[in-house]
Design a protein around this motif. Structure first.
Motif, PDB file in Angstrom:
ATOM      1  N   TRP A   1     -36.101  87.288 -15.721  1.00 54.35           N
ATOM      2  CA  TRP A   1     -37.113  88.173 -16.297  1.00 54.35           C
ATOM      3  C   TRP A   1     -36.506  88.991 -17.686  1.00 54.35           C
ATOM      4  O   TRP A   1     -35.563  89.512 -17.661  1.00 54.35           O
ATOM      5  CB  TRP A   1     -37.246  89.404 -15.368  1.00 54.35           C
TER       6      TRP A   1
ATOM      7  N   GLU B   1     -42.731  85.306 -17.673  1.00 53.88           N
ATOM      8  CA  GLU B   1     -43.464  84.551 -16.683  1.00 53.88           C
ATOM      9  C   GLU B   1     -43.343  82.971 -16.818  1.00 53.88           C
ATOM     10  O   GLU B   1     -43.404  82.549 -17.843  1.00 53.88           O
ATOM     11  CB  GLU B   1     -45.106  84.877 -16.796  1.00 53.88           C
TER      12      GLU B   1
ATOM     13  N   HIS C   1     -44.958  80.877  -9.188  1.00 55.22           N
ATOM     14  CA  HIS C   1     -45.274  81.947 -10.529  1.00 55.22           C
ATOM     15  C   HIS C   1     -43.892  82.751 -10.236  1.00 55.22           C
ATOM     16  O   HIS C   1     -43.806  83.652  -9.478  1.00 55.22           O
ATOM     17  CB  HIS C   1     -46.232  82.958 -10.203  1.00 55.22           C
TER      18      HIS C   1
ATOM     19  N   ASN D   1     -40.968  85.227 -11.965  1.00 50.41           N
ATOM     20  CA  ASN D   1     -40.416  86.211 -12.859  1.00 50.41           C
ATOM     21  C   ASN D   1     -39.265  87.190 -12.133  1.00 50.41           C
ATOM     22  O   ASN D   1     -39.362  86.743 -10.854  1.00 50.41           O
ATOM     23  CB  ASN D   1     -41.373  87.409 -13.583  1.00 50.41           C
TER      24      ASN D   1
ATOM     25  N   ARG E   1     -48.124  88.969  -9.891  1.00 49.46           N
ATOM     26  CA  ARG E   1     -47.937  87.689  -9.025  1.00 49.46           C
ATOM     27  C   ARG E   1     -48.769  87.334  -7.964  1.00 49.46           C
ATOM     28  O   ARG E   1     -49.142  86.107  -7.906  1.00 49.46           O
ATOM     29  CB  ARG E   1     -46.592  87.838  -8.225  1.00 49.46           C
TER      30      ARG E   1
END
Length: 472
Positions: free
Chosen positions: A98, A236, A251, A253, A266
């Motif tokens: 992230w 992302e 997905h 992060n 999310r």
């Protein structure tokens, strides 16, 4: 990628991967084939505003690497082959942490996909998202009763930016709107409303990359390759893992799962992927399994309806949705030959002509000012969260831009205190308390250091520091 680029694999058991041409200098020394680097001359992509067509962008670098078997290698976070006993959590390339920059090493540049996967785009515009995504956030906030006064002044929300599809909005704008929304409604409600408002075409060409491909699987591969056309790929990642009979779409992060604004994003993303894949398949697809990197809510009926299943595991390492490979490999009965090629080039051209609304330092200062508006003493952690970065990454980026956290905080404090002295009748003790100082004496020392005078004299002269940034 044009059909001509989908050439048979060279002799031997080879695995094709695609990489951004901009990373070519870092790929030297590897077994790289430099074919297909020329622009596809003669083709003109549709103009993003419907005007005169634009020339298509150049092709991307394609490389081949030897693989121990057909299918894909398993790579660790460092890009090396995964060995038995490795504790790497995920198959395929791991996503950037992230807030990290896009991967730039040779192995990090590659992307697992099929033999004719779409190219990875070269205009990522990290730190920004599409204006379409910002419009969606604004509409969801409005639907859930968030007063527009709270977000109307955020960068990218002005009508001339919000309704211009070439504008790229700072990522912090959508995050801030999600924060305000989740203080009024459960994060699950925000996820559902975002998905409900995401009719086909809401996110522009990215939607049609999925629904117009020959198969849903090819469509989601294209959507992964051109994820930058809607999202901030600095934080992302849309990752696809094909494992025999199953396909898992993640997905990814690295935000904390207690951060409800990101949990909502999310959960929405997984619902969006399922909706687009169902539209591509022309039937309602039911996933085998859903995982969410979010704490379990008290109720999740809305999420069960969004995903078409109650098989949802919360507090997972990543957010993912798994389908049968057969469901995603069925031909799209309405696919038109060559349309995916046009759409990919259009997505690349849209990114190439996009207008980011900030540089990174301006984005940071906007987030810092917003945090200072909400709390007397903004913390490194709270501002990093607004920027969807780790505190350590935020400090490193500030150093890269020739400044420091303490220096930036002091600049905002100075602007805030100067305005309070000039525009209000608050006493020195009250101003010190509002500005995060322990007492009036500490405030006087700070004003003396900045201006060489006392707060009282500064108030009487009405002197303002024109170089200080405004506080939101």
């Amino acid at each position: 990628m044009s059909p001509a680029s989908c050439r048979p694999a060279p002799p031997g058991d080879l695995h094709r991967k695609t990489a951004v041409a901009a990373g070519a200098s870092e790929l030297r020394g590897s077994a790289v084939s430099d074919y297909d680097m020329r622009p596809h001359r003669g083709f003109r992509a549709p103009h993003p505003r419907g005007g005169a067509p634009l020339l298509a962008p150049g092709a991307v670098r394609t490389l081949w690497e030897r693989s121990p078997r057909y299918g894909r290698e398993e790579l660790s976070a460092q890009g090396s082959r995964r060995q038995p006993g490795d504790r790497t959590r995920h198959r395929g390339l791991s996503a950037p942490r992230w807030g990290q920059q896009a991967p730039r090493s040779r192995d990090d540049l590659v992307m697992h996909a099929g033999l004719c996967s779409a190219p990875v785009v070269s205009h990522a515009h990290q730190g920004t998202t599409s204006s379409a995504l910002t419009r969606l956030s604004v509409n969801a906030a409005r639907a859930l009763g968030v007063p527009p006064q709270g977000y109307a002044d955020l960068l990218g929300v002005a009508p001339e930016h919000l309704h211009d599809d070439l504008c790229r909005t700072p990522s912090g704008t959508s995050i801030r709107i999600a924060e305000m929304t989740t203080t009024r409604s459960p994060w699950t409600d925000l996820s559902v409303v975002l998905a409900q408002q995401s009719s086909i075409g809401t996110l522009g060409v990215w939607d049609y990359l999925i629904t117009s491909a020959p198969t849903p699987l090819e469509g989601i591969r294209d959507a992964s390759a051109y994820f930058a056309s809607v999202a901030d790929t600095g934080t992302e990642t849309l990752r696809i893992t094909e494992d025999g009979e199953h396909v898992t779409i993640s997905h990814v992060n690295q935000a904390d799962m207690a951060y409800e604004a990101v949990c909502a994003i999310r959960a929405y993303a997984l619902g969006l992927y399922r909706r687009r894949l169902s539209e591509a398949a022309h039937r309602r697809l039911v996933p085998l399994h859903v995982t969410l990197a979010a704490k379990a809510p008290s109720r999740h009926d809305g999420l069960a309806e969004l995903y078409g299943t109650r098989t949802i595991d919360f507090e997972a390492a990543d957010s993912s949705i798994t389908f049968l490979a057969a469901d995603l490999s069925a031909p799209n009965p309405h696919a038109q030959p060559g349309l995916s090629t046009v759409l990919r080039r259009h997505a690349e051209q849209t990114l190439a002509t996009a207008i980011p609304l900030h540089d990174w330092l301006a984005l940071f200062r906007t987030a810092l000012a917003s945090a200072a508006h909400d709390e007397a003493t903004p913390t490194l952690t709270s501002v990093a969260r607004r920027l969807t970065l780790s505190a350590r990454t935020l400090q490193r980026r500030l150093e890269e831009h020739g400044t420091t956290w303490s220096g930036e905080v002091e600049t905002v404090r100075r602007a805030h205190i100067t305005r309070l002295l000039h525009d209000t009748d608050l006493g020195i003790d009250a101003i010190a308390a509002r500005s995060g100082y322990a007492d009036a004496r500490a405030l006087r020392r700070a004003v003396q250091r900045w201006y060489g005078t006392t707060p009282g004299n500064l108030r009487r002269t009405g002197r303002l520091d024109s170089g200080a940034p405004a506080l939101a």
